[in-house]
Design an enzyme around this catalytic site. Structure first.
Site, PDB file in Angstrom:
ATOM      1  N   TRP A 262      17.586  27.320 123.286  1.00  0.00           N
ATOM      2  CA  TRP A 262      17.561  26.283 123.115  1.00  0.00           C
ATOM      3  C   TRP A 262      18.356  25.664 124.767  1.00  0.00           C
ATOM      4  O   TRP A 262      18.812  26.467 125.680  1.00  0.00           O
ATOM      5  CB  TRP A 262      18.932  25.698 122.752  1.00  0.00           C
ATOM      6  CG  TRP A 262      19.686  24.501 122.264  1.00  0.00           C
ATOM      7  CD1 TRP A 262      18.956  23.377 122.417  1.00  0.00           C
ATOM      8  CD2 TRP A 262      20.563  24.008 122.907  1.00  0.00           C
ATOM      9  NE1 TRP A 262      19.947  21.940 122.046  1.00  0.00           N
ATOM     10  CE2 TRP A 262      21.558  22.756 122.738  1.00  0.00           C
ATOM     11  CE3 TRP A 262      22.082  25.023 122.567  1.00  0.00           C
ATOM     12  CZ2 TRP A 262      21.878  21.895 122.942  1.00  0.00           C
ATOM     13  CZ3 TRP A 262      23.278  24.130 122.752  1.00  0.00           C
ATOM     14  CH2 TRP A 262      23.115  22.428 122.588  1.00  0.00           C
TER      15      TRP A 262
ATOM     16  N   GLN B 247      14.971  23.680 130.771  1.00  0.00           N
ATOM     17  CA  GLN B 247      15.443  23.834 132.549  1.00  0.00           C
ATOM     18  C   GLN B 247      14.442  24.768 133.380  1.00  0.00           C
ATOM     19  O   GLN B 247      14.882  25.241 134.338  1.00  0.00           O
ATOM     20  CB  GLN B 247      16.687  24.392 131.813  1.00  0.00           C
ATOM     21  CG  GLN B 247      17.628  23.130 131.381  1.00  0.00           C
ATOM     22  CD  GLN B 247      19.592  23.381 131.054  1.00  0.00           C
ATOM     23  OE1 GLN B 247      19.667  24.943 131.132  1.00  0.00           O
ATOM     24  NE2 GLN B 247      19.821  22.542 130.257  1.00  0.00           N
TER      25      GLN B 247
ATOM     26  N   TYR C 293      12.733  22.842 119.805  1.00  0.00           N
ATOM     27  CA  TYR C 293      13.447  23.014 121.048  1.00  0.00           C
ATOM     28  C   TYR C 293      11.865  22.444 121.952  1.00  0.00           C
ATOM     29  O   TYR C 293      11.115  23.178 121.901  1.00  0.00           O
ATOM     30  CB  TYR C 293      13.943  24.558 121.433  1.00  0.00           C
ATOM     31  CG  TYR C 293      15.025  24.960 120.326  1.00  0.00           C
ATOM     32  CD1 TYR C 293      15.974  23.941 120.267  1.00  0.00           C
ATOM     33  CD2 TYR C 293      15.279  25.648 120.499  1.00  0.00           C
ATOM     34  CE1 TYR C 293      16.846  24.173 119.324  1.00  0.00           C
ATOM     35  CE2 TYR C 293      16.716  26.404 120.041  1.00  0.00           C
ATOM     36  CZ  TYR C 293      17.483  25.223 119.300  1.00  0.00           C
ATOM     37  OH  TYR C 293      18.387  25.968 118.724  1.00  0.00           O
TER      38      TYR C 293
ATOM     39  N   GLN D 147      24.194  28.195 111.151  1.00  0.00           N
ATOM     40  CA  GLN D 147      24.269  28.719 111.946  1.00  0.00           C
ATOM     41  C   GLN D 147      25.060  26.941 113.048  1.00  0.00           C
ATOM     42  O   GLN D 147      24.618  26.103 112.904  1.00  0.00           O
ATOM     43  CB  GLN D 147      22.694  28.088 112.777  1.00  0.00           C
ATOM     44  CG  GLN D 147      22.872  29.015 114.397  1.00  0.00           C
ATOM     45  CD  GLN D 147      21.857  28.762 115.390  1.00  0.00           C
ATOM     46  OE1 GLN D 147      20.969  27.850 116.270  1.00  0.00           O
ATOM     47  NE2 GLN D 147      20.448  29.519 114.634  1.00  0.00           N
TER      48      GLN D 147
ATOM     49  N   PRO E 211      28.770  29.840 121.925  1.00  0.00           N
ATOM     50  CA  PRO E 211      30.716  30.563 122.183  1.00  0.00           C
ATOM     51  C   PRO E 211      30.806  30.486 122.873  1.00  0.00           C
ATOM     52  O   PRO E 211      32.104  31.098 122.859  1.00  0.00           O
ATOM     53  CB  PRO E 211      29.872  31.891 121.866  1.00  0.00           C
ATOM     54  CG  PRO E 211      27.964  32.300 122.149  1.00  0.00           C
ATOM     55  CD  PRO E 211      27.863  30.543 121.439  1.00  0.00           C
TER      56      PRO E 211
ATOM     57  N   ARG F 105      25.253  23.398 134.360  1.00  0.00           N
ATOM     58  CA  ARG F 105      24.746  22.669 132.716  1.00  0.00           C
ATOM     59  C   ARG F 105      24.245  21.265 133.179  1.00  0.00           C
ATOM     60  O   ARG F 105      24.817  20.346 132.585  1.00  0.00           O
ATOM     61  CB  ARG F 105      24.776  23.434 131.384  1.00  0.00           C
ATOM     62  CG  ARG F 105      24.349  22.530 130.505  1.00  0.00           C
ATOM     63  CD  ARG F 105      24.651  23.714 128.941  1.00  0.00           C
ATOM     64  NE  ARG F 105      23.399  24.326 129.154  1.00  0.00           N
ATOM     65  CZ  ARG F 105      23.198  25.317 128.284  1.00  0.00           C
ATOM     66  NH1 ARG F 105      24.269  25.629 126.953  1.00  0.00           N
ATOM     67  NH2 ARG F 105      22.930  26.264 128.553  1.00  0.00           N
TER      68      ARG F 105
ATOM     69  N   GLY G 108      21.950  32.037 125.419  1.00  0.00           N
ATOM     70  CA  GLY G 108      21.345  31.341 126.777  1.00  0.00           C
ATOM     71  C   GLY G 108      21.370  31.728 127.034  1.00  0.00           C
ATOM     72  O   GLY G 108      22.141  32.563 127.818  1.00  0.00           O
TER      73      GLY G 108
ATOM     74  N   ASN H  78      26.104  39.136 129.509  1.00  0.00           N
ATOM     75  CA  ASN H  78      26.503  38.810 128.043  1.00  0.00           C
ATOM     76  C   ASN H  78      26.595  39.843 126.779  1.00  0.00           C
ATOM     77  O   ASN H  78      27.514  40.486 126.142  1.00  0.00           O
ATOM     78  CB  ASN H  78      25.824  37.310 127.387  1.00  0.00           C
ATOM     79  CG  ASN H  78      25.960  36.158 128.709  1.00  0.00           C
ATOM     80  OD1 ASN H  78      27.882  36.071 128.576  1.00  0.00           O
ATOM     81  ND2 ASN H  78      25.577  35.036 128.766  1.00  0.00           N
TER      82      ASN H  78
END
Length: 334
Positions: free
Chosen positions: A21, A27, A54, A177, A207, A228, A285, A295
Site C-alpha cells: 500500500w 511512491q 492500490y 485486517q 504497526p 511520508r 511497507g 523490520n
C-alpha cells in the site's frame, strides 16, 4: 523469521508481512519495489499483502511480476476487494456478487497466480446484503480461487455476523485486517475479544504508525524531506493525525527503551504489536530494501511485562483507544 497460525486454521504466515500500500506503482519505481520484495524473501518473509485498489490495480501487477519466479506453494499471497477500480463505474465498488466475482479474476490475472491464499473484504459494505457477500466468497473458495476469506476494519458485531454466515456456508473466515499500533489501540476493547471468541486473527496495518514510531519525526522540527509526511500523493493525509507535538514528544521517550534492548524504534513498535497473541502478523511497507531487512528482524523479539509497562507509561496517554474511532468505510483504502 517466525510464523504463526492465521485464525482457527492450519495456515501459517510470517510474523512480518510485506505490504505494498502507498508504495508499489506509486511512491517508488518498479525496480526499487522489486528489490524490496527480494529483500523480504531474503529475510524469510513469505507472506505478501496487496489490494486491487492500490494504485488502481497497478500494485498487484508489480507484486505479481516481482514474485513470478518464486515457488508458489512457498508463498502466502493476500489481496482485497471493495474499493473502486478501473473506470470506477456504478458496479466497480463494494461487495456485491458482481463486483467480487469480477474482481477476483482481475486480481488473479495481475498477480499471475491461480489462487490467493487469503481474499479479504477491504471494508464492510452496508449497501449490499451480508448474505450476498458471504455467498459470493463461499463460491470463490469452492472455485479454488481463494483458500481462505478475511476482512478488513470490521467491528465486533460485523465479525460475529460474518463468521456465523461463513460457518453456515461451509468456509472459514479467519482474519481481520485493522490498523493497530502503540498509538492506535482501538481494536483492544471489542474487536480483539470477539475475534478470540470466534477464532479470528488480526493482520495489522500501520504497526509503526505510518513511520511516526520510528522516531524520525521530531516535535517542533521540520518534516524530513522525502518522508511520508511530505508525500502529496496520499502519504501526508494518512500520517497527519500522528504529527501532533504532544504525540511526537511521547514517542521520543521510547528511544531509551529501544536502545537498552538493542532495537531500532521501529523494531520495538513491531515487537510491541506482536506481543498481542491475537495478532498473527504485522504488515510493513518499504520505500527501500534495507527498511524491509531491518523490520524483518523484529520477528521473534519477546518483550517482557516490565518493558510493556514502561512503553505504556511513556506513550499510553497519547494513544487512541476509543473503539468508535475505528477506520470508517469512507476512509482511504489501507
Amino acid at each position: 523469521m517466525e510464523f504463526r497460525y492465521l485464525g482457527n486454521s492450519g495456515l501459517k504466515i510470517s510474523e512480518i508481512i510485506f505490504g505494498n500500500w502507498l508504495t508499489h506503482a506509486s511512491q517508488v519505481e518498479n525496480d526499487v519495489a522489486t528489490a524490496s520484495v527480494r529483500a523480504a524473501l531474503d529475510a524469510g518473509i513469505t507472506t505478501f499483502d496487496t489490494a486491487d485498489a492500490y494504485a488502481n490495480t497497478a500494485a498487484e501487477q508489480v507484486l505479481g511480476d516481482a514474485l513470478k519466479d518464486e515457488r508458489r506453494a512457498s508463498l502466502e499471497i493476500f489481496t482485497k476487494v471493495y474499493w473502486p477500480t478501473g473506470p470506477k463505474g456504478h458496479n466497480d465498488v463494494g461487495l456485491s456478487r458482481k463486483h467480487i466475482m469480477e474482481s477476483i479474476d482481475g486480481s488473479l490475472t495481475r498477480l499471475g497466480t491461480d489462487y490467493v491464499d487469503l481474499y479479504q473484504a477491504h471494508r464492510y459494505d452496508s449497501e449490499t446484503p451480508l448474505e450476498e457477500t458471504m455467498q459470493a466468497f463461499a463460491d470463490v473458495v469452492r472455485a479454488g480461487k481463494a483458500l481462505y476469506i478475511g476482512v478488513s476494519e470490521w467491528n465486533a458485531e460485523q465479525l460475529r455476523a460474518g463468521h456465523a454466515l461463513s460457518k453456515e456456508l461451509g468456509f472459514q473466515l479467519i482474519s481481520n485486517q485493522p490498523q493497530y499500533s502503540m498509538l492506535w489501540r482501538v481494536i483492544e476493547e471489542e474487536v480483539v475479544p470477539a475475534s478470540r471468541e470466534l477464532g479470528i486473527s488480526q493482520i495489522v496495518w500501520s504497526p509503526v504508525a505510518q513511520g511516526v514510531l520510528s522516531g524520525k519525526y521530531l516535535p517542533g522540527a521540520e518534516l524530513p524531506q522525502g518522508s511520508r509526511a511530505t508525500d502529496e500523493k496520499g502519504g501526508a493525509d494518512t500520517i497527519k493525525r500522528f504529527l501532533d507535538d504532544e504525540v511526537l514528544t511521547a514517542v521520543q521517550q521510547l528511544k531509551p527503551i529501544a536502545d537498552e534492548l538493542d532495537l531500532t524504534m521501529a523494531q520495538l513498535a513491531l515487537a510491541w504489536v506482536l506481543h498481542n497473541d491475537n495478532i498473527a502478523g504485522a504488515i510493513v511497507g518499504a520505500s527501500r530494501p534495507e527498511q524491509v531487512t531491518a523490520n524483518a528482524a523484529a520477528a521473534g523479539v519477546k518483550l517482557d511485562d516490565a518493558v510493556i509497562a514502561r512503553i505504556d507509561e511513556a506513550i499510553g496517554s497519547v494513544a487512541e483507544t476509543d473503539p468508535s474511532k475505528t477506520v470508517s468505510p469512507e476512509s482511504r483504502p489501507a
